[in-house]
Scaffold this active site. Structure first.
Site, short mmCIF file in Angstrom:
data_model
loop_
_atom_site.label_atom_id
_atom_site.label_comp_id
_atom_site.label_asym_id
_atom_site.label_seq_id
_atom_site.Cartn_x
_atom_site.Cartn_y
_atom_site.Cartn_z
CE LYS A 97 -9.85 -5.99 -2.37
NZ LYS A 97 -10.97 -5.04 -2.52
CB SER A 138 -13.82 -6.59 -0.22
OG SER A 138 -13.38 -5.70 -1.23
CB SER A 175 -14.25 -2.66 -1.09
OG SER A 175 -15.20 -3.65 -0.84
N1 GLN Z 1 -19.54 -4.44 0.72
C1 GLN Z 1 -19.97 -4.30 -0.65
C2 GLN Z 1 -20.32 -5.65 -1.21
O1 GLN Z 1 -20.24 -6.58 -0.51
C3 GLN Z 1 -18.92 -3.60 -1.46
C4 GLN Z 1 -17.78 -4.46 -1.83
C5 GLN Z 1 -16.77 -3.74 -2.66
O2 GLN Z 1 -16.75 -2.51 -2.74
N2 GLN Z 1 -15.93 -4.52 -3.31
O3 GLN Z 1 -20.67 -5.78 -2.34
#
Ligand code: GLN
Length: 485
Positions: A76, A151, A175
């Site tokens: 990532k 994400s 995420s």
């Molecule tokens: N979808 C969640 C957010 O938008 C979690 C994102 C994440 O875990 N980085 O904050």
């Protein structure tokens, strides 16, 4: 050897160690597949030439003692990689070349892993669909109209489409687990403090955690034992005894007590999710586990609490992007004008929304009403889990309240996007480890995942339960490779 890219990490390692294939052959196969898979938009930065060179060097040295002998791995783009562009999916870091390496990636290279490239993600890891990336959205290999989740959407899509044998994502509110669930892959969010945060672009520091994503539980167990280490460079890193999780992995979970929290039966939950959960309960029983009904009474407050704590920390962490020290800079008439233009042009809409919410809840007069209140509720959520763990060894829930949604379906409705994290955020607020394993398909043929939540530092137990259930579920992804030209 045929089908190299569809082998699991464990199979690849064995074949390399037995000299059936070389690291160069493996690396070349993944690169060739990436060339044919550009439509998916998984990569932000390719590191192919350098990866091939490293693979050849590995074959000449042939050090088979390491745990990832010449294994190419894409990661990532939130992990800083020394000398290689690291964008966090943002325009503001589009010209950022770190001069240091994140601890977790360094741990991977120390074991013989080779960097294939950097994978697409939501901007600063804020999102559930990989649609907030400055570098465009990622498509799901399951269906071209679907999001891969977020994400870590590039990572999940890359695993499901065989572009990398294993990868790491980050999980602040889901995420790793949500994209794993959407793509029929496995993703582990470790205990907070298990994997160093040094060198990971920060989103919400008290919630962020790196973790493995892969084709199966065993591969993730192996990567977890590699990336998890005590690190004095991260003040929240915890010095505890870490196992060789993959070696100690067992499917004997007889007598383990698994809790089913009644509060996760949320309003409007589709029947298929309810059925998946029931199937999970049956499978856990078949594995010899004991099912116990439990209560996590503050669950309904987890999402609002998360959406105060995470933006608050994000607004503070993102203050560093001011166009002065590094990253994108827009010309301004004076210093303040330069700051304003840089941040207005450098950040995308979702990131700006989070900065505004975060700044608001931290501002004088609102700090006690929102931020301090949220911290108190966070403690209550943690206490709920502590109480439950007096009775049970792990907790079983669905990973997400639905299967993958369509690209564009939720972009204009942030609240409905945030609701997707309803089952994952409580775990981050409590700092616990949790894993998502694929467990079935919905009526459209899209994957659905089950989440198993463990006790703090109980990764071994968690992985064992996931391993036993995975064997019984015997999930097969049905991917038609529509994107291969
Ligand atoms: N979808 C969640 C957010 O938008 C979690 C994102 C994440 O875990 N980085 O904050």
């Amino acid at each position: 050897m045929d089908n190299i890219t569809s082998l699991s990490l464990t199979e690849l390692i064995n074949n390399i160690k037995n000299k059936k294939i070389s690291s160069e052959e493996v690396t070349r196969s993944f690169i060739e597949r990436a060339e044919k898979s550009k439509t998916l938009n998984c990569y932000i930065t390719e590191n192919f030439e350098s990866a091939l060179k490293k693979a050849k060097e590995f074959d000449n040295r042939a050090n088979f003692k390491c745990k990832l002998p010449g294994i190419p791995i894409a990661i990532k783009d939130l992990f800083c990689t020394n000398g290689i562009k690291t964008t966090a999916g943002s325009k503001i870091l589009n010209n950022f070349f770190p001069t240091y390496e994140s601890t977790v990636t360094q741990n991977i290279w120390n074991e013989g892993g080779i960097l294939l490239g950097k994978l697409n993600c939501d901007e600063f890891a804020m999102g559930s669909s990989n649609e907030t990336s400055f570098f465009g959205n990622v498509q799901s290999p399951i269906d071209k109209n679907l999001v891969p989740g977020g994400s870590s959407g590039g990572s999940a899509s890359a695993i499901a489409s065989n572009l990398t044998p294993i990868t790491i994502g980050t999980d602040t509110g889901g995420s790793i687990r949500q994209p794993a669930s959407f793509t029929g892959t496995v993703g582990l969010k470790p205990t907070y403090g298990s994997c160093s945060r040094y060198g990971i672009v920060a989103f919400a520091s008290s919630l962020d955690q790196a973790g493995p994503m892969g084709k199966n539980v065993k591969d993730c167990a192996l990567l977890q034992e590699i990336i998890s280490s005590y690190d004095s460079k991260d003040s929240t890193s915890i010095d505890f005894k870490r196992n060789n999780y993959s070696e100690l992995l067992t499917n004997n979970i007889k007598g383990k007590k698994i809790g089913i929290p009644k509060e996760y039966r949320v309003d409007g939950m589709p029947k298929e999710i309810e059925n998946l959960w029931l199937k999970g309960i049956d499978i856990a029983k078949e594995c010899g586990a004991k099912i116990i009904d439990i209560s996590l009474p503050h669950t309904q407050y987890a999402l609002p609490t998360y959406y105060i704590v995470a933006p608050a920390e994000a607004s503070s962490n993102l203050a560093r992007y001011d166009g002065v020290k590094y990253g994108f800079r827009s010309a301004g008439e004076n210093l303040i004008d330069m700051y304003e233009k840089t941040r207005s042009e450098g950040f995308g809409n979702e990131v700006k929304r989070r900065i505004m919410i975060g700044t608001y809840v931290l501002s004088s007069g609102y700090y006690d009403a929102y931020y301090i209140k949220a911290q108190k509720v966070r403690k209550l959520i943690k206490n709920d889990f502590d109480e439950a763990y007096k009775e049970v060894d792990a907790i079983l829930t669905p990973s997400t309240p639905s299967s993958a949604f369509k690209i564009g379906e939720k972009t204009n409705d942030p609240v409905s996007m945030y609701l997707n994290d309803i089952f994952t955020v409580p775990v981050n607020l409590a700092g616990l480890p949790a894993i998502s394993i694929p467990a079935g398909l919905d009526n459209k043929g899209y994957p659905l995942g089950l989440q198993i939540i463990g006790k703090a530092f109980g990764e071994q137990n968690l992985l064992n339960i996931a391993f036993a259930m995975e064997e019984k579920i015997n999930f097969k992804n049905t991917i038609k490779e529509w994107w291969i030209k």
